[in-house]
Design a protein around this motif. Sequence first.
Motif, short mmCIF file in Angstrom:
data_model
loop_
_atom_site.label_atom_id
_atom_site.label_comp_id
_atom_site.label_asym_id
_atom_site.label_seq_id
_atom_site.Cartn_x
_atom_site.Cartn_y
_atom_site.Cartn_z
N GLU A 34 -28.60 -19.64 -4.95
CA GLU A 34 -27.43 -20.12 -4.20
C GLU A 34 -26.13 -19.73 -4.89
OE1 GLU A 34 -27.34 -21.75 -1.31
OE2 GLU A 34 -29.52 -21.76 -1.03
N THR A 35 -26.15 -19.64 -6.21
CA THR A 35 -24.96 -19.22 -6.95
C THR A 35 -24.58 -17.79 -6.58
OG1 THR A 35 -25.52 -20.70 -8.78
CG2 THR A 35 -23.98 -18.92 -9.25
N GLU A 68 -27.49 -22.78 4.67
CA GLU A 68 -26.10 -22.55 5.06
C GLU A 68 -25.29 -21.69 4.10
OE1 GLU A 68 -27.48 -25.23 7.96
OE2 GLU A 68 -27.73 -25.32 5.79
N MET A 69 -25.65 -21.64 2.83
CA MET A 69 -24.85 -20.84 1.91
C MET A 69 -25.01 -19.36 2.22
SD MET A 69 -22.70 -21.47 -0.56
CE MET A 69 -21.65 -20.27 0.24
N PHE A 70 -26.23 -18.90 2.43
CA PHE A 70 -26.38 -17.50 2.84
C PHE A 70 -25.87 -17.30 4.26
CE2 PHE A 70 -28.56 -13.81 4.59
CZ PHE A 70 -28.33 -12.87 3.59
N LEU A 71 -26.03 -18.33 5.08
CA LEU A 71 -25.54 -18.24 6.46
C LEU A 71 -24.04 -17.98 6.49
CD1 LEU A 71 -27.18 -18.52 9.06
CD2 LEU A 71 -26.37 -20.87 9.24
N ALA A 72 -23.31 -18.48 5.49
CA ALA A 72 -21.87 -18.25 5.42
C ALA A 72 -21.54 -16.78 5.23
CB ALA A 72 -21.25 -19.08 4.29
N VAL A 128 -23.30 -27.45 -0.49
CA VAL A 128 -24.33 -26.55 0.02
C VAL A 128 -24.79 -25.59 -1.07
CG1 VAL A 128 -24.69 -24.60 1.57
CG2 VAL A 128 -23.71 -26.71 2.45
N ALA A 129 -23.87 -25.15 -1.93
CA ALA A 129 -24.23 -24.22 -3.00
C ALA A 129 -25.10 -24.87 -4.06
CB ALA A 129 -22.96 -23.66 -3.65
#
Length: 825
Positions: free
Chosen positions: A225-226, A273-277, A266-267
């Motif tokens: 996620e980072t 959602e983080m990759f979705l961003a 989210v991160a």
Amino acid sequence: MGSFEYAAVCLGGGILSVLASVIWFSKKNIVESSVLGVIFFFCSYIVSSMGLFVLDCFTLFRAAVLNLALNAVLLGAVVFLRRSRTFSVKKLIDCDFSLRSMLIPIIVCVMAFPFIMTKNEIYGMGQDQGGYQIQAINFMYGDNARQKDFEEYHLLETDEEREVFEYLVKNALRGYDIPDPDYPETVYDENVSPVSGIIHGIPTYASMLAMWGSIFGMENMLTIETIFYMCMIFLIYFICRNLGLKNISCLAACVSAAAAPVVIWVAKASLTEMFLALLPSLFMYFMTDDSRPRQKWMSIIPVAVFGCYHVSIYTLIPIFFIIYAGMYFFTRQKQYAVLMPVTLLGYLASYFMMRHVQPFYTMNNYSPVFVGGINVSNISTVVVIACIAGLLASAVYIFAVSRKSRDFSAAQFSKKASENRWFRLLLSLLLVLPIVYIAAKLIGKYGFSGDEIKYAALWGFICNAGILLIPAAVIAAVIFPKFIAEKPSRLTVYLMFFYCVLVYSAVLRPEIEHYYYYSRYLAPFIPIAAAFAVMTLDRFGGKLILPLTAAGLAFVAPYDRFLMRSKDDTRMEWSILGEIASTVGEGDCVLIERQYMNHLWMPLRAMTDAHIYPQADDLENQFAEMAEKYDRVVFITGEAENEDDFTVLYRNKINHSEDDLNHIGEIVPMSTDFYEFEEGIFVYCFDKYCYSYTAAKHYHRFSGVSALENTFCWIDEENAEIECGLYPADYEMTVNLGGMVPLEALGMEELEVTVYVNGEKAGESAVTPENNGGSMTFELDGEDIIDGENIITLETELWNVADVNPADTRTVSIPLESIMFTAVS
């Protein structure tokens, strides 16, 4: 395949992806090309994984190899297209190697890292992020089947036991989807068992967690996620650069998005959602890159990946389609005429892929459109009809627009549009009307109660994207719409903001019921809001943007500071899961107290291959039954047990941290504290009842025997004893010999063995040429058996080993490998 080899395959795919990106985006900064290459690596991994999931043949190794092959093909194609007459690596890798122009996103990433460094830990079944964690663990340990089942259910002997098991699967494992009998026919096979199900969510995200966890360790899977978070910051900066914004505006956009509390939350979580961003931001990146207008077709890449990643693609297909249609109208470029139908066809394919991989999650997520008789039974038909209608409409539209394309100048057309007062009025109204609608709807529902209105999705966007930036930008855009209309790239960002923020807040998700969990749906569009805000305010310079950004940072600072040091939705630490799993052997049976079922049941099954059962009401009888079937019964509980009946295998404290909705801000309901508590967890081996005693595993229970020799030991006293935990019953006891007694060499016809139970003679048998090296059986009377510890004595005659081997001076009797007890009904 070993972890090193697997990591090498994944790294190889990443290197090829970055190299292809660097070559393709020649003349760009090396950092920009590399970041895009990293994003493309994850995009290609998602596409590769989805293909394998559709075929139901996914494994981490296959996904990595397929991704490597895909990136190799892409690299080959890129090299072919970018080749020159005289081949030169220097000409292929023709980049700007300066880091000065990339200092803004680099500095923001460094400053933001401490806020997202600490991740949430294990949640388990019950909500999406726990389901993704468990799905990832399954992939890491080779459980790749789409539809899963519990072997333990089929081993239960009574209908009552099966009913309880089924009830607990359906109620303790929320997110393990088992459809109702009347659910429409799908890929789900109802004949497997009543406890067979499919884990919630599209598994491509879980496959990325598993890939990362396989390389860096299960406890570090969330650090992926980072990477997504930092890629988001760079993408926002690249978009601002494409728009030609001032450095202060670029900085404001990066900082505002990076500091948004919902983005930070989210991160830190295992959510999509983080990759979705990255996907709508990547779409905007290509659509705003006016330096390469012929490459705007690449904006279809994030749309296609979205279709393999998340079911919410259906909510964004309209805006992608509208932007392509609008850009075709404004530019007459044929690439947009092609992208319109391709978008619809890609969406149609993605719907059926997702429906095939996870039918219940996919179709149930379409519930917002279940109006006018639409439901799960006919949603597939509705999707097909809608796509066909869209294809026909696009054909008519393309035909009509193309007839007016002669002597067309995109620059002149944009200039005329920006000077047209009706078009400028339309742009202003598109911003004003949704806000008026949202305000009227909220006031009509709640009056002027701030306690309720603060849950409005639009208010969530405003508070997370700088508190003052969005209102100021909307006002500026309403007053000066000409600025927006002057360039198609600005119109793209404007339309994305209009749809993803305003229409989303007005229609798709008007209210956020629970911060932070449901506010995660805002996170993918925070970058869009930030980019729109700074684009609109850029003309006013730092004198306006700087204080607005500073005010936004001051507003979110208390929430960010709290999130930086806190973990939400954590029921157990990763380290504890690994330590518990290490205490369980493959042949063991594990009983889990019900409070731990949601976060231990499925992971332990994958990690240990042991059979896992929920604790029954009659625990003592359950222990007795399981001890007959398994080598060892392990019990996981939160309460300390009587250690006369148990051996402690592991004990620790686990920390819970969850948002209880009681500690929230006054202006926006984001948490300022989490409900935290500590509790004990104990892992015991049940010693009271055991029906299988091997010399290898239970040597400490044997006395009157020699040292262990691999799997057996010699009895070296006339009376050897074994401590056995038995439930009172009649048994057939089997004594398995670990080798041969040299009867012939010793001049013996047989070697007698007498068995005593708690001092009472139970029976006699003998080692004979017929059973030598095999086993002997004895019938035990239940009246001699006491509840719990029993002493089984084997009385035998000793013989001198020197009679067979002069070098060995021992006196022994029989080679004892194991003693087994079978209850006689």
